[in-house]
Design an enzyme around this catalytic site. Structure first.
Site, PDB file in Angstrom:
ATOM      1  CB  CYS A 251     -50.210  -6.017-110.974  1.00  0.00           C
ATOM      2  SG  CYS A 251     -51.449  -6.241-112.246  1.00  0.00           S
TER       3      CYS A 251
ATOM      4  CB  CYS B  26     -52.570  -3.623 -85.208  1.00  0.00           C
ATOM      5  SG  CYS B  26     -52.824  -2.899 -86.835  1.00  0.00           S
TER       6      CYS B  26
ATOM      7  CB  CYS C 293     -56.035  -6.803-113.795  1.00  0.00           C
ATOM      8  SG  CYS C 293     -54.272  -6.527-113.872  1.00  0.00           S
TER       9      CYS C 293
END
Lengths: 332, 92
Positions: free
Chosen positions: A160, A174, A237
């Site tokens: 979302c 990194c 979802c």
């Protein structure tokens, strides 16, 4: 005892099962905190081996672990058993992928995100939303980090908010930016505080905003994301299309955050014959092995092979080069 | 035209000479991004894709409200607003 938890809360923590998916910087801080908090069952999943460059921020590990080339999950389990002998700590040396993620989190009351790549997080999001397991996103780079709680059915899920991963090479990693311990500790601590609320049955106290931290700016912000779920557009979802879980072909190579390395993994089960492989490799380079892995220096690469056939090729960030090294010396 | 601040989190600062705050005059979020396209092209390419859409791993907020909850890039700006461009990151 802290009033926000109380005796009943502590009892609940003792009955809880938490999975730490990834035990690098965030995962090791989180696992350490949760073990000391008395989480009854702690499962630590990690695919990697402790290296010297980890020690600057990965608080569960030490120079002995580097020397012994221990998998992080094994080193973490050993350490945490000494920290708290009253809880059940299990380290799983495994790479999370679409075929095993549901099994890895099965039965968990909550999952802590300690992953180091977007792909694993979207996979974790799919699995947790599908099975209704809360999970807590955390991620860091440089002095900056983010965290967000995902309670399936109640809060926005990761997709979302973060609709997709950035294209390769676009964002700092990194490798390019480094990451400092203070922000790791901040983000993992925020993850753990929210975990303690959820695990003690206090979901109403959970922060539903995205938290961002920059320890170099001394800035902490809460950004509103809760209404994004109401847009109803999320494939995961809202529509329950679990695209990452359903991937027909799992990504077989992953460039590893913070190192000049590529991992090669296989969704199907394999068992490597270490004797045979080490005999072949002895002709091309120095071989080091223990019960968990086999390592060989080949040309400009360091190749680490695990029992399940997974390998980390250090010395390149190019998946194709890593595949070539693997194919040439290990055999696919 | 309102004067606003575009706040740039650390991971995006290498693309705008390390600056944390960029003052911009713009009526909408979209106009603010257009200003950045001219003044900070490297930053803009990291924030918006080739079609001009905000990239999917980023969120844009006006103060603490996500523009996707408002009017997207058409969200109106007021004097003194802070527009934050928030990238998701992958390290852990």
């Amino acid at each position: 005892m802290f009033g926000g938890i109380g005796p009943e809360g502590q009892r609940r923590l003792g009955q809880a099962h938490v999975v730490c998916l990834g035990c690098g910087a965030l995962g090791s801080v989180a696992a350490n905190t949760l073990a000391r908090a008395g989480i009854g069952r702690l499962t630590i999943v990690d695919r990697d081996v402790v290296e010297e460059s980890n020690l600057q921020r990965q608080v569960l590990f030490d120079e002995d672990d580097v020397r012994d080339a221990l998998p992080k999950a094994v080193a973490a389990e050993r350490r945490l058993r000494r920290v708290n002998s009253q809880i059940d700590v299990r380290g799983l040396v495994a790479d999370a992928h679409h075929a095993n993620i549901e099994a890895l989190i099965a039965g968990a009351d909550l999952v802590i995100d300690g992953a180091d790549n977007f792909e694993t997080r979207f996979l974790l999001n799919d699995a947790c939303v599908k099975h209704g397991i809360p999970w807590i996103y955390g991620a860091c780079i440089g002095s900056y980090g983010l965290s967000m709680v995902v309670i399936p059915g109640e809060t926005p899920c990761l997709r979302c908010v973060v609709e997709g991963a950035p294209p390769p090479g676009l964002t700092p990693t990194c490798d390019t930016s480094g990451v400092i311990g203070p922000v790791v500790n901040m983000i993992a601590s925020i993850q753990c505080a929210e975990a303690l609320k959820l695990l003690t049955g206090q979901a109403h106290l959970v922060n539903r905003d995205m938290v961002t931290v920059d320890v170099w700016d001394a800035r902490v912000q809460r950004m509103k994301v809760h209404a994004l779920r109401d847009l109803g557009a999320c494939p995961c979802c809202s529509h329950r299309r679990f695209e990452h879980l359903a991937a027909e072909h799992a990504s077989q190579t992953t460039t590893l955050c913070g190192r000049n390395s590529v991992q090669i993994s296989f969704p199907d089960d394999h068992t490597i014959d270490f004797d045979a492989v080490s005999a072949r490799l002895a002709a091309v380079g120095r071989v080091q092995r223990n019960a968990f892995l086999l390592r060989c220096a080949i040309d400009t690469y360091d190749v680490t092979v695990f029992r399940d056939g997974r390998a980390i090729v250090e010395g390149t960030r190019e998946p194709s080069v890593a595949r070539s090294v693997y194919a040439k010396y290990i055999g696919i | 035209m309102p004067s606003v601040i575009v706040f740039i989190p650390g991971p995006l600062r290498p693309y705008c000479a390390g600056r944390a705050e960029l003052p911009v005059d713009a009526d909408t979020v979209g106009e603010a991004l257009e200003v950045l396209e001219q003044s900070q092209p490297a930053l803009y390419r990291n924030v918006c894709d080739e079609t001009g859409a905000v990239r999917r791993h980023l969120n844009v907020f006006v103060n603490t409200d996500n523009v996707r909850d408002l009017d997207g890039v058409r969200t109106a700006l007021r004097q003194g607003d802070v527009v934050t461009i928030l990238p998701a990151v992958s390290g852990g």
